[in-house]
Write a protein that holds these residues in place. Structure first.
Motif, PDB file in Angstrom:
ATOM      1  N   GLU A 183       0.783  -1.223   0.000  1.00 21.41           N
ATOM      2  CA  GLU A 183       0.000   0.000   0.000  1.00 21.41           C
ATOM      3  C   GLU A 183       0.823   1.287   0.000  1.00 21.41           C
ATOM      4  OE1 GLU A 183      -2.554   0.067   3.380  1.00 21.41           O
ATOM      5  OE2 GLU A 183      -0.963  -0.385   4.802  1.00 21.41           O
ATOM      6  N   ARG A 184       2.052   1.242   0.530  1.00 17.21           N
ATOM      7  CA  ARG A 184       2.859   2.473   0.549  1.00 17.21           C
ATOM      8  C   ARG A 184       3.794   2.580  -0.660  1.00 17.21           C
ATOM      9  NH1 ARG A 184       4.970   4.616   6.169  1.00 17.21           N
ATOM     10  NH2 ARG A 184       6.536   2.973   5.950  1.00 17.21           N
ATOM     11  N   LEU A 185       3.751   1.597  -1.545  1.00 17.17           N
ATOM     12  CA  LEU A 185       4.452   1.697  -2.837  1.00 17.17           C
ATOM     13  C   LEU A 185       3.474   2.354  -3.811  1.00 17.17           C
ATOM     14  CD1 LEU A 185       5.948  -1.895  -2.894  1.00 17.17           C
ATOM     15  CD2 LEU A 185       7.242   0.214  -2.521  1.00 17.17           C
ATOM     16  N   SER A 186       3.280   3.647  -3.680  1.00 21.80           N
ATOM     17  CA  SER A 186       2.129   4.296  -4.305  1.00 21.80           C
ATOM     18  C   SER A 186       2.483   5.386  -5.314  1.00 21.80           C
ATOM     19  CB  SER A 186       1.238   4.900  -3.215  1.00 21.80           C
ATOM     20  OG  SER A 186       1.975   5.806  -2.398  1.00 21.80           O
ATOM     21  N   ALA A 187       3.682   5.342  -5.864  1.00 22.61           N
ATOM     22  CA  ALA A 187       4.105   6.396  -6.798  1.00 22.61           C
ATOM     23  C   ALA A 187       3.805   6.022  -8.246  1.00 22.61           C
ATOM     24  CB  ALA A 187       5.596   6.670  -6.641  1.00 22.61           C
ATOM     25  N   ILE A 188       3.335   7.005  -9.003  1.00 22.67           N
ATOM     26  CA  ILE A 188       3.331   6.896 -10.462  1.00 22.67           C
ATOM     27  C   ILE A 188       4.663   7.482 -10.923  1.00 22.67           C
ATOM     28  CG2 ILE A 188       2.263   7.680 -12.611  1.00 22.67           C
ATOM     29  CD1 ILE A 188      -0.416   7.681 -11.180  1.00 22.67           C
ATOM     30  N   ARG A 189       5.555   6.625 -11.340  1.00 19.40           N
ATOM     31  CA  ARG A 189       6.922   7.062 -11.615  1.00 19.40           C
ATOM     32  C   ARG A 189       7.064   7.835 -12.925  1.00 19.40           C
ATOM     33  NH1 ARG A 189      10.586   1.707 -10.067  1.00 19.40           N
ATOM     34  NH2 ARG A 189       9.897   1.483  -7.888  1.00 19.40           N
ATOM     35  N   LYS A 190       6.301   7.424 -13.933  1.00 18.39           N
ATOM     36  CA  LYS A 190       6.461   8.073 -15.237  1.00 18.39           C
ATOM     37  C   LYS A 190       5.245   7.774 -16.099  1.00 18.39           C
ATOM     38  CE  LYS A 190       9.584   8.125 -19.269  1.00 18.39           C
ATOM     39  NZ  LYS A 190      10.792   7.516 -19.884  1.00 18.39           N
ATOM     40  N   LEU A 191       4.798   8.776 -16.849  1.00 14.28           N
ATOM     41  CA  LEU A 191       3.771   8.573 -17.870  1.00 14.28           C
ATOM     42  C   LEU A 191       4.313   9.089 -19.190  1.00 14.28           C
ATOM     43  CD1 LEU A 191      -0.042   9.163 -17.481  1.00 14.28           C
ATOM     44  CD2 LEU A 191       1.139   9.592 -19.633  1.00 14.28           C
ATOM     45  N   ASP A 192       4.422   8.210 -20.149  1.00 18.68           N
ATOM     46  CA  ASP A 192       4.975   8.542 -21.460  1.00 18.68           C
ATOM     47  C   ASP A 192       3.832   8.543 -22.479  1.00 18.68           C
ATOM     48  OD1 ASP A 192       6.286   8.757 -23.856  1.00 18.68           O
ATOM     49  OD2 ASP A 192       7.589   7.020 -23.591  1.00 18.68           O
ATOM     50  N   SER A 193       3.302   9.728 -22.765  1.00 16.07           N
ATOM     51  CA  SER A 193       2.163   9.819 -23.687  1.00 16.07           C
ATOM     52  C   SER A 193       2.544   9.390 -25.096  1.00 16.07           C
ATOM     53  CB  SER A 193       1.620  11.255 -23.715  1.00 16.07           C
ATOM     54  OG  SER A 193       1.113  11.630 -22.458  1.00 16.07           O
ATOM     55  N   ASP A 194       3.703   9.817 -25.559  1.00 15.76           N
ATOM     56  CA  ASP A 194       4.131   9.469 -26.916  1.00 15.76           C
ATOM     57  C   ASP A 194       4.368   7.971 -27.056  1.00 15.76           C
ATOM     58  OD1 ASP A 194       4.006  12.105 -27.738  1.00 15.76           O
ATOM     59  OD2 ASP A 194       6.104  12.498 -27.259  1.00 15.76           O
ATOM     60  N   GLY A 195       4.910   7.378 -25.999  1.00 18.76           N
ATOM     61  CA  GLY A 195       5.180   5.943 -26.036  1.00 18.76           C
ATOM     62  C   GLY A 195       4.034   5.088 -25.550  1.00 18.76           C
ATOM     63  N   ASN A 196       2.926   5.729 -25.150  1.00 19.59           N
ATOM     64  CA  ASN A 196       1.741   5.007 -24.670  1.00 19.59           C
ATOM     65  C   ASN A 196       2.092   4.003 -23.572  1.00 19.59           C
ATOM     66  OD1 ASN A 196      -0.611   6.026 -26.103  1.00 19.59           O
ATOM     67  ND2 ASN A 196       0.393   5.250 -27.946  1.00 19.59           N
ATOM     68  N   SER A 197       2.755   4.513 -22.518  1.00 20.30           N
ATOM     69  CA  SER A 197       3.066   3.642 -21.388  1.00 20.30           C
ATOM     70  C   SER A 197       3.046   4.452 -20.103  1.00 20.30           C
ATOM     71  CB  SER A 197       4.434   2.969 -21.563  1.00 20.30           C
ATOM     72  OG  SER A 197       5.479   3.918 -21.451  1.00 20.30           O
ATOM     73  N   ILE A 198       2.872   3.754 -19.002  1.00 22.31           N
ATOM     74  CA  ILE A 198       2.898   4.371 -17.686  1.00 22.31           C
ATOM     75  C   ILE A 198       3.625   3.421 -16.745  1.00 22.31           C
ATOM     76  CG2 ILE A 198       0.615   3.434 -17.091  1.00 22.31           C
ATOM     77  CD1 ILE A 198       0.141   5.976 -15.404  1.00 22.31           C
ATOM     78  N   THR A 199       4.539   3.972 -15.950  1.00 26.89           N
ATOM     79  CA  THR A 199       5.301   3.176 -14.991  1.00 26.89           C
ATOM     80  C   THR A 199       4.784   3.489 -13.593  1.00 26.89           C
ATOM     81  OG1 THR A 199       7.245   3.268 -16.422  1.00 26.89           O
ATOM     82  CG2 THR A 199       7.592   2.583 -14.145  1.00 26.89           C
ATOM     83  N   VAL A 200       4.319   2.473 -12.905  1.00 29.13           N
ATOM     84  CA  VAL A 200       3.662   2.670 -11.608  1.00 29.13           C
ATOM     85  C   VAL A 200       4.196   1.677 -10.592  1.00 29.13           C
ATOM     86  CG1 VAL A 200       1.542   3.534 -12.661  1.00 29.13           C
ATOM     87  CG2 VAL A 200       1.769   1.085 -12.192  1.00 29.13           C
ATOM     88  N   GLU A 201       4.117   2.055  -9.309  1.00 27.18           N
ATOM     89  CA  GLU A 201       4.483   1.129  -8.248  1.00 27.18           C
ATOM     90  C   GLU A 201       3.294   0.245  -7.893  1.00 27.18           C
ATOM     91  OE1 GLU A 201       6.175   3.509  -5.105  1.00 27.18           O
ATOM     92  OE2 GLU A 201       8.086   3.719  -6.183  1.00 27.18           O
TER      93      GLU A 201
END
Length: 469
Positions: free
Chosen positions: A89-107
């Motif tokens: 529950e405390r691993l709650s960061a959205i690390r990166k959102l890449d609109s051009d690459g259509n990806s999102i890196t999340v915890e």
């Protein structure tokens, strides 16, 4: 021992009192309860690694837990107190959102709905959607290969993951956070952990696929005389809309009645009463007008063939959301009708109507006044074949028939060459079924993978794999 964990993970990361741990030791249906020495809530990947190493040193078993919304008990420890719950529950960061690459890196601890909202704000779309999306966490979705209502067009969670970060049983961190759609360099290791139910490692982060945000969407609520008529309409809609058909959810009249009774603000979408309904969604990358035109064309074609009795097209985005709220609320409202014996099964799409008819007759032959509530994802062959207790019946006596009803339903599923777990997983609830549904070769291979990655059986004992006899 607890002091070691606190020193390693920081203040507030270790819960050990009965009161503080209580929410983590039972699940929302009340079927599973357990014990634990502590609940650990690390806030970084390194902290997860430290926790795993300490647990191994003290010979403690680790039960990974996300939002605690699972339906097969895989997130709840058993009664052996030499367990810790490792919460994301405390691993709650959205690390990166890449609109051009259509990806999102999340915890792993990011709530699913938050990912949907972040994608929407960036004019992108994340299609994983399910009833618990306001509280389930993406790490749990990945570890159970969650399905939901978007599978028809976008596939299961497995199809939405590009890369993973995982803490292994020896504490090492595997960083596989690659946003690559093509990477043909040997074994695709992330697939071992997707659907692994936390038995092979602890997922700490993921790179997920995003899609262009639809420019138009139309949702309709259709009434049918039978599930066979609904299937015929599905085929017509797929033929006309193709991949633009993004939802086709089957519901029985009794399920709609439950929802109207127990879901605040829910109303009957149609003036007449019909034995079966489908929530149909068509999306367009071009416009609202195209989505509406495709929906009307599908409805008219199915109506001309006598399949659809009536339909209501959502007049606004809020009405679309209301239709979907009725569908997503079906699991929750059944609690208000007493005991419910549940099945998460799949059969070939073409056989789904026959399965519903046969299974409904079979359970009624055992409990005459029971109330089958078969609903779910007709478009991908996954039906939640739940059975509510007779009106006024004794709940405990009804639930005592759980294994008997399960056996009858699962035998029919086997006859149809289906699966007894379509999207909820195995957990503790269905682990005993594995020798019946998996060949000796499959079980041997699964145990070899477990032995290779977790030789001391650190992660999630009792879940997924049955004990060896």
């Amino acid at each position: 021992m607890l002091e070691e964990f606190e020193n390693a993970l920081g203040k507030g990361a270790v819960l050990s009192s009965a009161e503080a741990m209580a929410p983590y030791l039972s699940e929302w249906r009340g079927l599973f309860h357990g014990q634990a020495l502590a609940v650990l809530r690390p806030s970084s990947t390194q902290a997860v690694s430290d926790a795993v190493r300490l647990a191994a040193r003290h010979q403690l078993k680790i039960v990974p837990q996300g939002g605690n919304t699972g339906l097969v008990g895989g997130q709840i420890p058993d009664d052996a107190k030499a367990h810790i719950i490792l919460s994301a529950e405390r691993l709650s960061a959205i690390r990166k959102l890449d609109s051009d690459g259509n990806s999102i890196t999340v915890e792993a601890g990011v709530v699913l709905e938050r990912i949907q909202q972040a994608a929407d704000a960036a004019e992108r779309f994340f299609p994983l959607a399910l009833g618990a999306q306001g509280s389930c966490q993406i790490g749990g979705n990945i570890s159970t290969n969650a399905g939901g209502t978007g599978v028809l067009a976008y596939g299961n969670t497995r199809n939405l993951v590009l890369g993973l970060e995982v803490v292994l049983a020896d504490g090492r961190i595997w960083n596989g956070l690659r946003a690559l759609h093509k990477n043909n360099t040997g074994y695709d290791l992330k697939q071992l952990f997707i659907g692994g139910e936390g038995t092979l490692g602890f997922v700490t982060a993921a790179v997920l696929k995003l899609f262009p945000k639809p420019k138009g969407r139309q949702v309709a609520f259709m009434g049918f005389a039978s599930p066979h008529a609904a299937l015929a309409t599905l085929n017509i809609a797929q033929g006309l809309a193709g991949s633009n058909l993004t939802g086709f959810e089957l519901m029985p009249r009794i399920g709609v009645e439950f929802t109207i009774r127990h879901l605040e603000g829910a109303r009957d979408p149609l003036q007449g009463s019909y034995p079966w309904y489908a929530l149909v969604e068509i999306s367009s990358g071009r416009s609202e007008e195209e989505a509406e035109a495709l929906m009307l064309e599908a409805f008219q074609a199915a109506s001309e063939k006598g399949h659809v009795a009536d339909a209501a097209l959502a007049a606004s985005s809020s009405q679309q959301a209301e239709f979907w709220r009725m569908r997503h609320g079906l699991s929750e409202v059944q609690k208000h009708e007493g005991g419910s014996i549940k099945h998460d099964v799949s059969v070939p799409v073409s056989r789904m109507p026959d399965f519903i008819v046969e299974a409904s007759a079979a359970v009624k032959a055992i409990i005459a006044n029971c109330r089958p509530v078969a609903f779910g994802h007709l478009g991908d062959g996954n039906i939640h074949f739940n059975v509510s207790q007779p009106i006024g019946g004794d709940k405990e006596a009804f639930l005592a028939q759980w294994d008997r009803i399960n056996t009858v339903v699962h035998d029919i599923v086997a006859d149809y060459n289906g699966s007894v777990s379509a999207e909820h997983g195995i957990g503790r609830l269905k682990a005993k079924l594995m020798p019946q549904i998996k060949s000796d070769v499959e079980l041997d291979l699964m145990r070899r993978v477990k032995q290779c990655l977790d030789p001391d059986g650190l992660f999630n004992p009792g879940a997924l794999l049955p004990p060896e006899l």
